[in-house]
Write a protein that holds these residues in place. Structure first.
Motif, PDB file in Angstrom:
ATOM      1  N   UNK A 115     -10.236  -7.510  -3.509  1.00 13.23           N
ATOM      2  CA  UNK A 115     -10.250  -7.484  -2.026  1.00 13.23           C
ATOM      3  C   UNK A 115      -9.298  -6.825  -1.531  1.00 13.23           C
ATOM      4  N   UNK A 116      -8.786  -5.738  -1.977  1.00  9.50           N
ATOM      5  CA  UNK A 116      -7.800  -5.105  -1.192  1.00  9.50           C
ATOM      6  C   UNK A 116      -8.308  -4.476  -0.045  1.00  9.50           C
ATOM      7  N   UNK A 117      -7.745  -4.212   1.163  1.00 11.40           N
ATOM      8  CA  UNK A 117      -8.187  -3.660   2.455  1.00 11.40           C
ATOM      9  C   UNK A 117      -7.086  -2.745   3.091  1.00 11.40           C
ATOM     10  N   UNK A 118      -7.487  -1.513   3.064  1.00  9.93           N
ATOM     11  CA  UNK A 118      -6.596  -0.613   3.409  1.00  9.93           C
ATOM     12  C   UNK A 118      -6.914   0.065   4.681  1.00  9.93           C
ATOM     13  N   UNK A 119      -6.184   0.070   5.708  1.00  7.53           N
ATOM     14  CA  UNK A 119      -6.354   0.778   7.010  1.00  7.53           C
ATOM     15  C   UNK A 119      -6.122   2.144   7.170  1.00  7.53           C
ATOM     16  N   UNK A 120      -6.445   2.920   8.002  1.00  8.70           N
ATOM     17  CA  UNK A 120      -6.405   4.297   8.132  1.00  8.70           C
ATOM     18  C   UNK A 120      -5.064   4.615   7.893  1.00  8.70           C
ATOM     19  N   UNK A 121      -4.523   5.585   6.866  1.00  7.33           N
ATOM     20  CA  UNK A 121      -3.166   5.796   6.487  1.00  7.33           C
ATOM     21  C   UNK A 121      -2.404   4.909   5.913  1.00  7.33           C
ATOM     22  N   UNK A 122      -3.025   3.756   5.414  1.00  3.39           N
ATOM     23  CA  UNK A 122      -2.056   2.801   4.689  1.00  3.39           C
ATOM     24  C   UNK A 122      -1.916   3.374   3.314  1.00  3.39           C
ATOM     25  N   UNK A 123      -0.483   3.407   2.984  1.00  2.00           N
ATOM     26  CA  UNK A 123       0.042   3.912   1.698  1.00  2.00           C
ATOM     27  C   UNK A 123       0.732   2.650   0.945  1.00  2.00           C
ATOM     28  N   UNK A 124       0.292   2.903  -0.240  1.00  2.00           N
ATOM     29  CA  UNK A 124       1.155   2.405  -1.547  1.00  2.00           C
ATOM     30  C   UNK A 124       1.734   2.971  -2.439  1.00  2.00           C
ATOM     31  N   UNK A 125       2.933   3.369  -2.557  1.00  2.00           N
ATOM     32  CA  UNK A 125       3.670   4.318  -3.498  1.00  2.00           C
ATOM     33  C   UNK A 125       4.403   3.629  -4.361  1.00  2.00           C
ATOM     34  N   UNK A 126       4.244   3.728  -5.548  1.00  2.07           N
ATOM     35  CA  UNK A 126       4.952   3.568  -6.856  1.00  2.07           C
ATOM     36  C   UNK A 126       5.584   4.437  -7.659  1.00  2.07           C
ATOM     37  N   UNK A 127       6.143   5.490  -7.215  1.00  3.67           N
ATOM     38  CA  UNK A 127       6.609   6.579  -7.892  1.00  3.67           C
ATOM     39  C   UNK A 127       7.989   6.394  -8.638  1.00  3.67           C
ATOM     40  N   UNK A 128       8.776   5.229  -8.311  1.00  7.43           N
ATOM     41  CA  UNK A 128       9.731   5.248  -9.202  1.00  7.43           C
ATOM     42  C   UNK A 128       9.552   3.575  -9.952  1.00  7.43           C
ATOM     43  N   UNK A 129       9.983   2.610  -9.199  1.00  8.89           N
ATOM     44  CA  UNK A 129       9.671   1.269  -9.771  1.00  8.89           C
ATOM     45  C   UNK A 129       8.102   0.923  -9.634  1.00  8.89           C
ATOM     46  N   UNK A 130       7.783  -0.152 -10.000  1.00  9.14           N
ATOM     47  CA  UNK A 130       6.309  -0.605  -9.866  1.00  9.14           C
ATOM     48  C   UNK A 130       6.021  -1.660  -8.631  1.00  9.14           C
ATOM     49  N   UNK A 131       4.677  -1.682  -8.423  1.00  8.84           N
ATOM     50  CA  UNK A 131       4.543  -2.323  -7.315  1.00  8.84           C
ATOM     51  C   UNK A 131       3.259  -3.400  -7.973  1.00  8.84           C
ATOM     52  N   UNK A 132       3.399  -4.424  -7.869  1.00 16.47           N
ATOM     53  CA  UNK A 132       2.429  -5.422  -8.231  1.00 16.47           C
ATOM     54  C   UNK A 132       1.811  -6.342  -7.367  1.00 16.47           C
ATOM     55  N   UNK A 133       0.627  -6.439  -6.861  1.00 15.07           N
ATOM     56  CA  UNK A 133      -0.292  -6.997  -5.797  1.00 15.07           C
ATOM     57  C   UNK A 133      -1.299  -7.783  -6.101  1.00 15.07           C
ATOM     58  N   UNK A 134      -1.271  -9.186  -5.481  1.00 19.83           N
ATOM     59  CA  UNK A 134      -2.474 -10.060  -5.634  1.00 19.83           C
ATOM     60  C   UNK A 134      -3.562  -9.819  -5.033  1.00 19.83           C
ATOM     61  N   UNK A 135      -4.390 -10.990  -5.151  1.00 19.51           N
ATOM     62  CA  UNK A 135      -5.691 -10.705  -4.392  1.00 19.51           C
ATOM     63  C   UNK A 135      -5.640 -10.698  -2.856  1.00 19.51           C
ATOM     64  N   UNK A 136      -6.721  -9.980  -1.985  1.00 15.22           N
ATOM     65  CA  UNK A 136      -6.817 -10.201  -0.741  1.00 15.22           C
ATOM     66  C   UNK A 136      -5.597  -9.625   0.054  1.00 15.22           C
ATOM     67  N   UNK A 137      -4.995  -8.618  -0.294  1.00 13.59           N
ATOM     68  CA  UNK A 137      -4.023  -7.965   0.581  1.00 13.59           C
ATOM     69  C   UNK A 137      -4.660  -7.068   1.482  1.00 13.59           C
ATOM     70  N   UNK A 138      -4.388  -7.164   2.995  1.00 18.65           N
ATOM     71  CA  UNK A 138      -5.116  -6.557   4.133  1.00 18.65           C
ATOM     72  C   UNK A 138      -3.717  -5.429   4.662  1.00 18.65           C
ATOM     73  N   UNK A 139      -3.805  -4.293   4.639  1.00 14.53           N
ATOM     74  CA  UNK A 139      -2.625  -3.389   5.254  1.00 14.53           C
ATOM     75  C   UNK A 139      -3.219  -2.747   6.500  1.00 14.53           C
TER      76      UNK A 139
END
Length: 352
Positions: free
Chosen positions: A40-64
């Motif tokens: 249930x990830x929800x990404x608005x226009x231009x929403x950016x998730x960037x893990x180019x060094x360390x990591x990103x861990x995301x649960x359920x139902x994130x809205x950006x």
């Protein structure tokens, strides 16, 4: 949604791992590197998730919301996001821990090493300073964010519904990115939008979701980006007809920064979420803290840390901060080289 519709890019052989295709992914979104994410990830226009060094861990139902950014601090801090988190438009979640159920409203900035306990509300425009812990059950606001009051029964759910409805109403598309042959010496991310004249020197970079507008060609407007400088995700640079934005060498423009026509010198850092007034002059070797603003025509003198609204000199620029400014440059040059390769592989043509 079909995964082939997603703008997913690897970094250093790590590819985002999604439990399921996003419930919504608007144009201009980007998912990069060592991301793991629930359903249930929800990404608005231009929403950016960037893990180019360390990591990103995301649960359920994130809205950006539109233009929101989630990032890490190279190899120092990861980003952890719990279930049912809502992030508003133009907000930045950077190298921190966000508890389940948190509501982070528009244009907030949460900085490195912070911990937001579950079920709290961060009011629009707030900045959480580095390594701060916010206790559950409160409304927070300000720069730096402080407790305003305890949440009333049902208030968090109501504010979550309101923010999500605003995110959905604001999700009105994304313009086409820049032509592939623009500024070949630079890295231009595949969701960045560039209009007008751009002069970008070798090893400079313009990141995901950035919007650069130098006005109609032929009227004298231009954006100039010096060697090895970077404009980070979802920053907006606007020079109207006949005006110029000039950024020197070895300078970092942080995530979600707003720049009108202005001059920024060499070896500067303009912190996340900052907004400079028209005609601002930033001399060489200046560090502007996250969330700062300047007045039109303000001059920021060399060798100082500035912060506040409007920005004022807070301290001389010590060696630790100078090292932070300069240490960012090779890191971003390496990020850019790797992602140039990834974009070329994805698009089947020359890297932008």
């Amino acid at each position: 949604m079909n995964r082939t519709d997603l703008n997913i890019l690897s970094y250093d052989d790590a590819t985002p791992l999604l439990a399921h295709a996003p419930r919504h992914a608007a144009p201009g979104h980007a998912l990069i590197g060592r991301i793991t994410c629930g359903v249930d990830l929800w990404l608005g226009a231009g929403a950016t998730i960037r893990a180019d060094g360390h990591f990103v861990r995301i649960g359920n139902d994130l809205q950006m919301g539109r233009g929101a950014t989630i990032h890490i601090a190279h190899d120092v801090y990861p980003t952890l996001v719990g279930d049912h988190v809502t992030v508003g438009a133009n907000a930045v979640v950077h190298a921190c821990d966000i508890g389940a159920g948190c509501v982070i409203e528009d244009e907030c900035v949460v900085l490195d090493g912070c911990e937001l306990e579950p079920a709290l509300l961060l009011e629009a425009g707030s900045v959480v300073f580095p390594r701060t812990r916010l206790e559950a059950g409160y409304v927070y606001g300000g720069r730096p964010a402080k407790p305003v009051r305890r949440l009333a029964p049902g208030e968090l759910d109501a504010r979550r519904r309101l923010l999500r409805s605003c995110n959905e109403a604001d999700d009105n598309g994304w313009d086409e990115p820049a032509p592939a042959n623009l500024a070949p010496a630079a890295f231009i991310a595949n969701t960045a939008i560039v209009r007008g004249v751009l002069h970008a020197a070798a090893d400079s970079s313009i990141w995901y979701g950035c919007r650069l507008d130098a006005g109609p060609p032929g009227l004298g407007g231009a954006i100039v980006l010096g060697a090895r400088s970077n404009v980070q995700d979802n920053s907006v640079l606007t020079a109207t007809a006949g005006q110029r934005i000039v950024i020197g060498a070895d300078t970092t423009i942080g995530h979600n920064v707003t720049l009108p026509a202005c001059n920024v010198g060499d070896r500067c850092l303009v912190g996340i979420g900052s907004k400079l007034g028209a005609g601002t002059v930033v001399r060489d070797d200046v560090f502007i803290a996250a969330g700062a603003t300047t007045e039109p025509g303000q001059v920021l003198d060399s060798g100082h840390l500035y912060g506040g609204q409007p920005a004022r000199p807070l301290a001389p620029l010590d060696e630790r901060k100078r090292a932070l400014v300069m240490g960012t440059i090779p890191v971003y040059c390496e990020y850019a080289r790797e992602l140039k390769r990834q974009q070329a592989a994805r698009e089947g043509g020359p890297a932008r």
